[in-house]
Design an enzyme around this catalytic site. Structure first.
Site, PDB file in Angstrom:
ATOM      1  N   GLU A 125      69.382  88.400  38.329  1.00 34.10           N
ATOM      2  CA  GLU A 125      69.908  88.895  37.045  1.00 34.10           C
ATOM      3  C   GLU A 125      71.387  88.602  36.893  1.00 34.10           C
ATOM      4  OE1 GLU A 125      66.938  90.035  35.669  1.00 34.10           O
ATOM      5  OE2 GLU A 125      68.186  89.105  34.145  1.00 34.10           O
ATOM      6  N   THR A 146      65.023  80.683  35.720  1.00 36.52           N
ATOM      7  CA  THR A 146      65.641  79.960  36.839  1.00 36.52           C
ATOM      8  C   THR A 146      64.802  78.762  37.250  1.00 36.52           C
ATOM      9  OG1 THR A 146      66.580  82.025  37.634  1.00 36.52           O
ATOM     10  CG2 THR A 146      66.474  80.232  39.215  1.00 36.52           C
ATOM     11  N   GLY A 205      59.083  86.315  39.247  1.00 36.52           N
ATOM     12  CA  GLY A 205      58.182  87.256  39.906  1.00 36.52           C
ATOM     13  C   GLY A 205      56.824  87.264  39.227  1.00 36.52           C
TER      14      GLY A 205
HETATM   15  C1  8Z2 Z   1      64.262  99.347  37.425  1.00 34.17           C
HETATM   16  C2  8Z2 Z   1      63.791  97.969  37.801  1.00 34.17           C
HETATM   17  C3  8Z2 Z   1      64.932  97.044  38.031  1.00 34.17           C
HETATM   18  C4  8Z2 Z   1      64.783  95.770  37.331  1.00 34.17           C
HETATM   19  C5  8Z2 Z   1      63.953  94.786  38.124  1.00 34.17           C
HETATM   20  C6  8Z2 Z   1      64.247  93.439  37.607  1.00 34.17           C
HETATM   21  C7  8Z2 Z   1      63.719  92.328  38.428  1.00 34.17           C
HETATM   22  C8  8Z2 Z   1      64.488  91.116  38.067  1.00 34.17           C
HETATM   23  C9  8Z2 Z   1      64.032  89.878  38.740  1.00 34.17           C
HETATM   24  C10 8Z2 Z   1      65.047  88.843  38.463  1.00 34.17           C
HETATM   25  C11 8Z2 Z   1      65.073  88.179  37.282  1.00 34.17           C
HETATM   26  C12 8Z2 Z   1      66.092  87.162  37.061  1.00 34.17           C
HETATM   27  O1  8Z2 Z   1      66.950  86.913  37.876  1.00 34.17           O
HETATM   28  S1  8Z2 Z   1      66.016  86.402  35.523  1.00 34.17           S
HETATM   29  C13 8Z2 Z   1      67.290  85.182  35.581  1.00 34.17           C
HETATM   30  C14 8Z2 Z   1      68.679  85.839  35.562  1.00 34.17           C
HETATM   31  N1  8Z2 Z   1      69.687  84.808  35.408  1.00 34.17           N
HETATM   32  C15 8Z2 Z   1      70.928  85.090  35.072  1.00 34.17           C
HETATM   33  O2  8Z2 Z   1      71.340  86.216  34.874  1.00 34.17           O
HETATM   34  C16 8Z2 Z   1      71.789  83.857  34.877  1.00 34.17           C
HETATM   35  C17 8Z2 Z   1      73.267  84.231  34.924  1.00 34.17           C
HETATM   36  N2  8Z2 Z   1      74.037  83.326  34.084  1.00 34.17           N
HETATM   37  C18 8Z2 Z   1      74.389  83.697  32.812  1.00 34.17           C
HETATM   38  O3  8Z2 Z   1      74.134  84.816  32.323  1.00 34.17           O
HETATM   39  C19 8Z2 Z   1      75.179  82.688  32.033  1.00 34.17           C
HETATM   40  O4  8Z2 Z   1      74.959  81.394  32.567  1.00 34.17           O
HETATM   41  C20 8Z2 Z   1      76.702  82.991  32.086  1.00 34.17           C
HETATM   42  C21 8Z2 Z   1      77.189  83.119  33.520  1.00 34.17           C
HETATM   43  C22 8Z2 Z   1      76.946  84.284  31.298  1.00 34.17           C
HETATM   44  C23 8Z2 Z   1      77.430  81.842  31.404  1.00 34.17           C
HETATM   45  O5  8Z2 Z   1      76.756  81.575  30.235  1.00 34.17           O
HETATM   46  P1  8Z2 Z   1      77.327  80.418  29.322  1.00 34.17           P
HETATM   47  O6  8Z2 Z   1      77.769  79.289  30.179  1.00 34.17           O
HETATM   48  O7  8Z2 Z   1      76.307  80.136  28.266  1.00 34.17           O
HETATM   49  O8  8Z2 Z   1      78.540  81.130  28.598  1.00 34.17           O
HETATM   50  P2  8Z2 Z   1      80.083  80.972  28.902  1.00 34.17           P
HETATM   51  O9  8Z2 Z   1      80.496  79.598  28.488  1.00 34.17           O
HETATM   52  O10 8Z2 Z   1      80.400  81.424  30.291  1.00 34.17           O
HETATM   53  O11 8Z2 Z   1      80.642  82.066  27.894  1.00 34.17           O
HETATM   54  C24 8Z2 Z   1      80.608  81.784  26.494  1.00 34.17           C
HETATM   55  C25 8Z2 Z   1      80.731  83.081  25.763  1.00 34.17           C
HETATM   56  O12 8Z2 Z   1      79.479  83.740  25.782  1.00 34.17           O
HETATM   57  C26 8Z2 Z   1      79.656  85.084  26.188  1.00 34.17           C
HETATM   58  N3  8Z2 Z   1      78.431  85.519  26.845  1.00 34.17           N
HETATM   59  C27 8Z2 Z   1      77.884  84.986  27.945  1.00 34.17           C
HETATM   60  N4  8Z2 Z   1      76.765  85.642  28.266  1.00 34.17           N
HETATM   61  C28 8Z2 Z   1      76.611  86.621  27.341  1.00 34.17           C
HETATM   62  C29 8Z2 Z   1      75.654  87.656  27.127  1.00 34.17           C
HETATM   63  N5  8Z2 Z   1      74.624  87.825  27.955  1.00 34.17           N
HETATM   64  N6  8Z2 Z   1      75.815  88.465  26.078  1.00 34.17           N
HETATM   65  C30 8Z2 Z   1      76.864  88.318  25.254  1.00 34.17           C
HETATM   66  N7  8Z2 Z   1      77.818  87.366  25.389  1.00 34.17           N
HETATM   67  C31 8Z2 Z   1      77.687  86.533  26.425  1.00 34.17           C
HETATM   68  C32 8Z2 Z   1      80.823  85.058  27.121  1.00 34.17           C
HETATM   69  O13 8Z2 Z   1      81.408  86.354  27.213  1.00 34.17           O
HETATM   70  C33 8Z2 Z   1      81.721  84.064  26.408  1.00 34.17           C
HETATM   71  O14 8Z2 Z   1      82.363  84.761  25.375  1.00 34.17           O
HETATM   72  P3  8Z2 Z   1      83.876  84.300  24.991  1.00 34.17           P
HETATM   73  O15 8Z2 Z   1      84.690  84.547  26.227  1.00 34.17           O
HETATM   74  O16 8Z2 Z   1      84.231  85.197  23.847  1.00 34.17           O
HETATM   75  O17 8Z2 Z   1      83.797  82.841  24.651  1.00 34.17           O
HETATM   76  C1  FAD Z   2      64.406  88.336  44.647  1.00 32.65           C
HETATM   77  C2  FAD Z   2      64.706  87.440  43.475  1.00 32.65           C
HETATM   78  C3  FAD Z   2      63.932  87.519  42.330  1.00 32.65           C
HETATM   79  C4  FAD Z   2      64.187  86.681  41.261  1.00 32.65           C
HETATM   80  N1  FAD Z   2      63.380  86.746  40.157  1.00 32.65           N
HETATM   81  C5  FAD Z   2      63.602  85.895  39.132  1.00 32.65           C
HETATM   82  C6  FAD Z   2      62.750  85.932  37.984  1.00 32.65           C
HETATM   83  O1  FAD Z   2      61.823  86.736  37.919  1.00 32.65           O
HETATM   84  N2  FAD Z   2      62.981  85.062  36.982  1.00 32.65           N
HETATM   85  C7  FAD Z   2      64.010  84.156  37.028  1.00 32.65           C
HETATM   86  O2  FAD Z   2      64.169  83.376  36.082  1.00 32.65           O
HETATM   87  N3  FAD Z   2      64.862  84.110  38.106  1.00 32.65           N
HETATM   88  C8  FAD Z   2      64.660  84.957  39.145  1.00 32.65           C
HETATM   89  N4  FAD Z   2      65.505  84.927  40.231  1.00 32.65           N
HETATM   90  C9  FAD Z   2      66.537  83.886  40.313  1.00 32.65           C
HETATM   91  C10 FAD Z   2      67.931  84.462  40.095  1.00 32.65           C
HETATM   92  O3  FAD Z   2      68.113  84.802  38.763  1.00 32.65           O
HETATM   93  C11 FAD Z   2      68.950  83.424  40.567  1.00 32.65           C
HETATM   94  O4  FAD Z   2      68.812  83.265  41.948  1.00 32.65           O
HETATM   95  C12 FAD Z   2      70.368  83.885  40.227  1.00 32.65           C
HETATM   96  O5  FAD Z   2      70.569  83.792  38.837  1.00 32.65           O
HETATM   97  C13 FAD Z   2      71.439  83.060  40.957  1.00 32.65           C
HETATM   98  O6  FAD Z   2      71.299  81.698  40.657  1.00 32.65           O
HETATM   99  P1  FAD Z   2      71.129  80.649  41.851  1.00 32.65           P
HETATM  100  O7  FAD Z   2      70.081  81.133  42.752  1.00 32.65           O
HETATM  101  O8  FAD Z   2      70.988  79.304  41.223  1.00 32.65           O
HETATM  102  O9  FAD Z   2      72.499  80.710  42.650  1.00 32.65           O
HETATM  103  P2  FAD Z   2      73.796  79.816  42.344  1.00 32.65           P
HETATM  104  O10 FAD Z   2      74.242  80.017  40.955  1.00 32.65           O
HETATM  105  O11 FAD Z   2      73.545  78.438  42.825  1.00 32.65           O
HETATM  106  O12 FAD Z   2      74.847  80.569  43.310  1.00 32.65           O
HETATM  107  C14 FAD Z   2      75.134  80.091  44.602  1.00 32.65           C
HETATM  108  C15 FAD Z   2      76.614  80.353  44.859  1.00 32.65           C
HETATM  109  O13 FAD Z   2      77.364  79.598  43.892  1.00 32.65           O
HETATM  110  C16 FAD Z   2      78.334  80.450  43.287  1.00 32.65           C
HETATM  111  N5  FAD Z   2      78.570  80.050  41.891  1.00 32.65           N
HETATM  112  C17 FAD Z   2      77.670  79.598  40.993  1.00 32.65           C
HETATM  113  N6  FAD Z   2      78.246  79.395  39.797  1.00 32.65           N
HETATM  114  C18 FAD Z   2      79.561  79.736  39.948  1.00 32.65           C
HETATM  115  C19 FAD Z   2      80.674  79.769  39.063  1.00 32.65           C
HETATM  116  N7  FAD Z   2      80.581  79.392  37.782  1.00 32.65           N
HETATM  117  N8  FAD Z   2      81.866  80.218  39.555  1.00 32.65           N
HETATM  118  C20 FAD Z   2      81.972  80.613  40.836  1.00 32.65           C
HETATM  119  N9  FAD Z   2      80.950  80.597  41.733  1.00 32.65           N
HETATM  120  C21 FAD Z   2      79.764  80.160  41.283  1.00 32.65           C
HETATM  121  C22 FAD Z   2      77.709  81.836  43.324  1.00 32.65           C
HETATM  122  O14 FAD Z   2      78.723  82.848  43.271  1.00 32.65           O
HETATM  123  C23 FAD Z   2      76.991  81.820  44.677  1.00 32.65           C
HETATM  124  O15 FAD Z   2      77.906  82.212  45.690  1.00 32.65           O
HETATM  125  C24 FAD Z   2      65.261  85.753  41.335  1.00 32.65           C
HETATM  126  C25 FAD Z   2      66.061  85.684  42.477  1.00 32.65           C
HETATM  127  C26 FAD Z   2      65.792  86.525  43.542  1.00 32.65           C
HETATM  128  C27 FAD Z   2      66.659  86.450  44.775  1.00 32.65           C
END
Ligand code: 8Z2
Ligand code: FAD
Length: 627
Positions: free
Chosen positions: A395, A113, A152
């Site tokens: 996530e 992120t 984190g």
């Molecule tokens: C116990 C302790 C607790 C655990 C404690 C843990 C602590 C955690 C701390 C936090 C850490 C974090 O947050 S780490 C950061 C986390 N960030 C996120 O999760 C980001 C979320 N965003 C995304 O995942 C992506 O941007 C997403 C929304 C999927 C869109 O991705 P894209 O734009 O690249 O893809 P799209 O154009 O939407 O979709 C294209 C195609 O890819 C497929 N696709 C998309 N993602 C896919 C995936 N992951 N695996 C397979 N296929 C996937 C879709 O189904 C579509 O398939 P078709 O329909 O067939 O085309």
């Molecule tokens: C406690 C905590 C720990 C974290 N730890 C990590 C970490 O260790 N590593 C890491 O990489 N990240 C980490 N993150 C970041 C986290 O993964 C992001 O905050 C999360 O993926 C959401 O993205 P954003 O914050 O940019 O929110 P945004 O995507 O900007 O979302 C804001 C609003 O926009 C809306 N929105 C966004 N896109 C769309 C769409 N396509 N369609 C409709 N609505 C949409 C959402 O629904 C939401 O209401 C952490 C976050 C938190 C809160």
């Protein structure tokens, strides 16, 4: 657990309650406890373990650490840094980095992120430009919004991190890839040249996870630091694409599965605290000639709490079921078979949101069920809420994930209408979506939830198609229909949660003693009945329930609460949390809530003296009209 380990857990206790520490002291105290935890409770693998055993050990370690130290600065090391090395590294890279990471020789995090992008991974701006002359990648943060923000442990704890960056070769972008980057000197812990690090500041919760920011100023790393299992860059700069660009998203799917199990654990903690407190708290006098009853005997209190016990069981069963699917898909991916990945992605995109939405709401309900004392930080309910609600966002923000799931559901439905067979957890969509008469059995209600999902998916597909026929682009039609797309995903997720909970309990019921089987099946019945009443509008619309049926369901629900009441305390005791882990004045096993509340109150620094120095400095002159 042996005495040595118990003693070490006591070391996890805070002499000064964390709430009275400064932001900096909280972090420093958390490092002390995390080191203690790892030294005693973290199980390390031995070399002759199979990959299977190592993977399951890692899963267990993460769940254990979540139970014991769910806001540790080491959290990302285990839950994302190690899994990314395992899932994205070549054999050689795994060999080298796993040893160092498992032995805690290095501490890592996962930096994806950025200030400007969290959801939209394809919009990430951190650059990794390949320099074929030196066979290096140049990492650079071109603008402020490209700074990594949130990871984190990133601020002051980790000395390595996985950086998800946009790969450029000869000016061409090749998408987002994982890079292993050392960010601090292993001896001095100073940030390396060209690396800017810091902490992002105080948050609603997770205030000891040490979330940080990271900026690069043309920082160079060698070519072998790109994790190249799924895509490669050859020495001359040739890019070799992977079989599926989404494989680089693999760690997120893994963590989404973990989160479902973590919600089970968080909710179990909260309801243990609230229910034990409800057993000792006596309040009001409904019957003039009788003593004040336990608040647990109020049916409204049972309504607030018993569903949380059942939901924790439901999330746990679903998490174990999903973990098995994740694990088998991972083995298939390893042999190049990708066709079950979309279903796993869709499942994770349903169950992670639903488990976090429900757990967050129910943990807050547990807090509210404890009245004023639930509002005390020493009850540890507000902090548990703070930890759980973060999972709504991290996530993969829940709305975004539900829309991802909708993408798969719409594709499946359109394919089904065209005659393509449905499979796996979506196979039921081909089922009969007309319910002749309401069947109030558990299986009958679960079937009704499937009918609701079928009807919501088919109707939102119709809305999409009508918009597109009216000339809207697919993207605009999608956005316009998105509220009902998320509703369709939620309905699918609800049907999965219910049916998996029931089927997994049925599998286990056979080996349970009759009394235990009876109680656990009562919880399944309560869970199904609760949700049928919560979603009674959908049932009326799609499942031919009548007002008479609803009346029967309400009576059944009330009877179930009464049936569960005698075992309620036993059910939360069965979660078997040690007092040190609950860390709550209200939830201790001995029920001495009032004494503990007073003990904790006396630890307030303000109680060190009867008169605070502000009396003489401000109050007295003020009250004497002299200020
Ligand atoms: C116990 C302790 C607790 C655990 C404690 C843990 C602590 C955690 C701390 C936090 C850490 C974090 O947050 S780490 C950061 C986390 N960030 C996120 O999760 C980001 C979320 N965003 C995304 O995942 C992506 O941007 C997403 C929304 C999927 C869109 O991705 P894209 O734009 O690249 O893809 P799209 O154009 O939407 O979709 C294209 C195609 O890819 C497929 N696709 C998309 N993602 C896919 C995936 N992951 N695996 C397979 N296929 C996937 C879709 O189904 C579509 O398939 P078709 O329909 O067939 O085309
Ligand atoms: C406690 C905590 C720990 C974290 N730890 C990590 C970490 O260790 N590593 C890491 O990489 N990240 C980490 N993150 C970041 C986290 O993964 C992001 O905050 C999360 O993926 C959401 O993205 P954003 O914050 O940019 O929110 P945004 O995507 O900007 O979302 C804001 C609003 O926009 C809306 N929105 C966004 N896109 C769309 C769409 N396509 N369609 C409709 N609505 C949409 C959402 O629904 C939401 O209401 C952490 C976050 C938190 C809160």
């Amino acid at each position: 657990m042996d005495e040595q380990k118990v003693l070490s857990i006591k070391g996890l206790l805070d002499d000064t309650p964390e709430e009275y520490l400064s932001h900096k002291e909280k972090y420093e105290n958390s490092i002390r406890k995390s080191v203690l935890f790892y030294k005693t409770l973290h199980s390390t693998e031995d070399e002759n373990m199979s990959v299977d055993e190592k993977t399951k050990l890692n899963f267990r370690n993460i769940v254990t650490s979540a139970i014991f130290k769910d806001n540790s600065p080491f959290m990302l090391h285990n839950s994302m840094f190690i899994p990314t090395i395992m899932g994205q590294g070549t054999d050689e890279q795994r060999e080298y980095w796993m040893k160092r990471a498992k032995n805690m020789e290095i501490i890592g995090t996962y930096a994806q992120t950025e200030l400007g992008h969290g959801t939209f991974i394809r919009g990430l701006e951190t650059q990794a430009t390949y320099d074929p002359d030196t066979e290096e990648f140049v990492l650079h943060s071109p603008v402020l919004s490209s700074y990594k923000w949130w990871p984190g442990g990133l601020a002051h704890t980790a000395n390595y991190c996985i950086v998800m960056a946009r790969l450029y070769i000869k000016g061409k972008s090749h998408g987002i890839h994982p890079f292993m980057v050392q960010i601090r000197d292993e001896e001095t812990h100073m940030p390396l040249p060209g690396i800017k690090l810091g902490e992002i500041g105080a948050k609603l919760g997770f205030n000891t996870v040490n979330n940080g920011f990271l900026g690069f100023e043309n920082h160079r790393i060698s070519r072998d630091r790109m994790l190249m299992k799924n895509a490669q860059v050859l020495k001359d700069g040739t890019f070799v694409a992977g079989s599926n660009s989404k494989l680089t998203y693999g760690t997120m799917v893994y963590v989404r599965v973990l989160i479902v199990s973590n919600m089970a654990n968080m909710l179990a903690k909260a309801v243990t605290i609230a229910l034990r407190y409800s057993a000792i708290r006596r309040q009001s006098q409904p019957k003039p000639d009788e003593p004040e009853p336990q608040i647990l005997d109020y049916v409204t209190q049972q309504h607030k709490l018993f569903i949380a016990i059942a939901s924790s069981h439901a999330f746990y069963m679903n998490a174990m079921w999903l973990w098995e699917i994740y694990y088998s898909v991972s083995l298939q991916l390893a042999s190049g078979k990708l066709d079950n990945l979309p279903e796993l992605h869709a499942l994770a995109c349903c169950l992670k949101p639903l488990s976090t939405i429900d757990a967050t709401a129910m943990i807050e309900k547990c807090r509210l069920a404890c009245g004023g004392h639930g509002y005390m930080l020493s009850a540890n309910l507000a902090q548990t809420y703070g930890l759980a609600t973060a999972a709504y966002t991290y996530e993969g923000e829940n709305t975004v994930l539900l829309l991802q799931a909708a993408r798969s559901l719409v594709k499946a439905w359109v394919g089904h209408v065209k005659g393509r067979p449905l499979k796996g957890t979506m196979a039921y969509l081909a089922g009969d979506s007309t319910v002749k008469a309401w069947d109030g059995s558990i299986d009958g209600i679960i079937q009704s939830f499937k009918v609701v999902a079928i009807r919501k998916i088919s109707s939102v597909v119709k809305i999409l198609q009508d918009y597109e026929k009216s000339g809207l682009s697919p993207e605009d039609a999608w956005n316009k229909a998105s509220v009902f797309l998320t509703a369709a995903s939620e309905a699918h997720g609800r049907a999965v949660l219910l049916s998996v909970y029931k089927s997994e309990m049925d599998k286990r019921a056979a080996v349970l003693s009759p009394p235990l089987r009876k109680v656990l099946l009562q919880l399944v019945d309560l869970y199904v009945t609760y949700w049928a009443l919560e979603k009674v509008g959908d049932m009326l619309l799609y499942a031919s329930i009548t007002d008479k049926d609803v009346d029967e369901l309400q009576r059944r629900y009330i009877e179930l609460l009464a049936a569960i009441r005698p075992n309620a305390v036993g059910l939360v005791d069965a979660f078997d949390f040690r007092d040190e882990i609950l860390n709550s004045t209200l939830g201790a096993y001995d029920g001495r809530a009032y004494e503990r509340l007073m003990e904790e109150a006396m630890k307030s620094p303000l109680n060190a003296e009867p008169v605070n120095q502000t009396f003489h400095k401000y109050l007295k002159p003020f009250m004497r009209g002299k200020l």
